[in-house]
Design a protein around this motif. Structure first.
Motif: not given
Length: 500
Positions: A37, A43, A47, A89-91, A95-97, A152, A178, A395
């Motif tokens: 994370k 944050q 992104p 990247l995964n969201i 909304g957490t990256y 992503c 980010n 977000t």
């Protein structure tokens, strides 16, 4: 929100290979978690925003600079220190990256340019114009897909190595904002150059100062009570957006945004700082950044006022924003060689009367006080970061800054020593280091202060500064007649990169 794929084909640049990069030692992957994370600082960055810089290295001897094979080995050693940059990247639903699929790989593109580097020189002194490079330098980078799917799917870290017909080299290096800010970005570039130089010997190269790549508070785990306590805090610089309502289409398309470069010689900067200082208190002072920012803040506002003279209400509030780095004394909890983001944005707004009629020193003094008196202390910052981490829908976090066609944002890249430590072969500094105008960075009112190519030369005006500025096209037409701005700047790039 409309996003675009950033790519600029150019007839003289051809990509020959696309190589996937992995850590040199596979054991590096075992030292990191499967999913990482990012922290609260990270944050705050959308992104789809990259950090992209081009580095130009001139061939000065018989050997071509920066051979691809050696660069690739240096990049693999670099990823041993930054293994998370091989992930994707995964969201998450809140909304957490997150960085997942670590080990998928970074990317190295190998390209050739059929033109010589000196064919892009601006004048008889051999000065290179960023605007004249292929695709205004965009062709020297790999493509970037800013769509939700692309950000992503695609690598977090890409490098394009472009060899010119004369043997000179361009490195177009792109990271995700980010994952790091400008400070972290140039730290990584210096680390890459150090590892590259270390390959001269038979030993495995190592960094004298290994980076800290895990984000501050990324491992924060709060109980329900702790989350409620964190959410009760009121940060000074951030707010929560209300739930989205119906989207209203603009009545007409806004004008195109154009990017241009303005040069401020060292002598004129010193004159500007005197002009931007209260004459009744000569012992006071303003910084170079504050003086230049005040100059643009007032000049751009007055130009916009002329443009919107028939309907002043069509102009958004004249807010000013600048990012502030909290490394070092401002927030000692961040470790040395901290790679991720450490920025919060300060913002303010001045009245119509001051921006229209006040002497420049009053605006510069206001910005000077903002940079010193409105900075959150360490306790407030820590509570702000906990507030971000506790948000159930990240977000909706945004700055209190009101972006629009009346605002201005100035980023202080001139503070980075962008040329020092970036020598690869024979201690040769790059001939040019700069950031391009792209479809993402062509935002009305966005400016970067940058050191000039003089930093890469012996002698010359080391104090000179370039300002890369993006503005609505009709505002440029008015600004060109601004005597105050022309008094302190010299060359304005005649060719602007245009959005759309």
């Amino acid at each position: 929100m409309k996003t675009n794929t950033v790519t600029s084909t150019h007839p003289s640049v051809n990509v020959l290979e696309n190589r996937t990069l992995h850590c040199y030692g596979n054991a590096s992957y075992s030292n990191v978690q499967t999913t990482i994370k990012v922290g609260p600082f990270d944050q705050l960055v959308a992104p789809f925003i990259p950090v992209a810089v081009v580095f130009i290295y001139e061939q000065s001897g018989s050997l071509e600079p920066i051979p691809v094979r050696r660069l690739q080995r240096a990049l693999e050693f670099l990823l041993d220190y930054y293994p998370h940059l091989t992930g994707r990247l995964n969201i998450a639903t809140d909304g957490t990256y997150e960085i997942t699929r670590i080990g998928t790989g970074a990317e190295l593109l190998v390209a050739k340019c059929t033109d010589r580097l000196d064919s892009f020189s601006l004048d008889s002194q051999g000065r290179i114009s960023l605007m004249d490079l292929p695709g205004a330098s965009n062709a020297l980078f790999g493509p970037f897909d800013a769509s939700p799917e692309g950000i992503c799917r695609d690598p977090l870290f890409t490098v394009q190595h472009t060899r010119f017909a004369c043997g000179s080299v361009a490195l177009g290096v792109r990271l995700r904002h980010n994952n790091c800010d400008g400070n972290g970005y140039f730290q990584l570039i210096r680390d890459l150059a150090e590892l590259y130089r270390g390959l001269k010997s038979d030993n495995i190269p190592t960094l004298a100062r290994p980076p800290h790549f895990l984000s501050y508070m990324s491992d924060l785990d709060m109980t329900s009570d702790e989350k409620q306590e964190a959410l009760a805090f009121k940060p000074s610089l951030l707010v929560i957006d209300p739930p989205p309502g119906a989207i209203t289409a603009p009545s007409k398309a806004p004008p195109h945004v154009v990017g241009r470069i303005l040069r401020f010689p060292g002598a004129k900067i010193e004159a500007l700082k005197v002009y931007a200082t209260d004459p009744s208190t000569p012992n006071n002072w303003v910084s170079t950044f504050e003086a230049i920012s005040a100059l643009f803040y007032q000049s751009i506002y007055q130009a916009r006022l002329q443009y919107f003279s028939e309907d002043p209400s069509a102009m958004s509030p004249p807010d000013f924003l600048t990012p502030l780095d909290f490394r070092g004394k401002r927030f000692p909890e961040l470790p040395p060689a901290y790679f991720p983001n450490a920025l919060l944005c300060l913002y303010t707004s001045l009245s119509h009367d001051m921006l229209s009629h006040a002497p420049l020193w009053q605006i510069a003094k206001h910005l000077h006080d903002l940079m010193r008196n409105e900075v959150p202390d360490a306790g407030h910052l820590k509570n702000t970061l906990r507030w971000i981490a506790a948000q159930p829908d990240k977000t909706r976090i945004r700055s209190g800054f009101r972006y629009g066609n009346g605002s201005i944002m100035v980023s202080q890249w001139a503070k980075f020593d962008m040329y020092a430590g970036t020598e690869f072969d024979d201690e040769e500094k790059p001939k040019l280091v700069s950031t391009p105008f792209t479809s993402i960075s062509l935002v009305d009112g966005l400016a970067y202060t940058l050191p000039t190519e003089m930093q890469g030369k012996a002698g010359g005006d080391k104090q000179a500064i370039d300002v890369n500025l993006a503005l609505s096209e009709p505002i440029w037409e008015i600004l060109e007649r601004d005597e105050q701005l022309k008094r302190f700047s010299t060359s304005w790039s005649p060719i602007g990169v245009r959005s759309g």
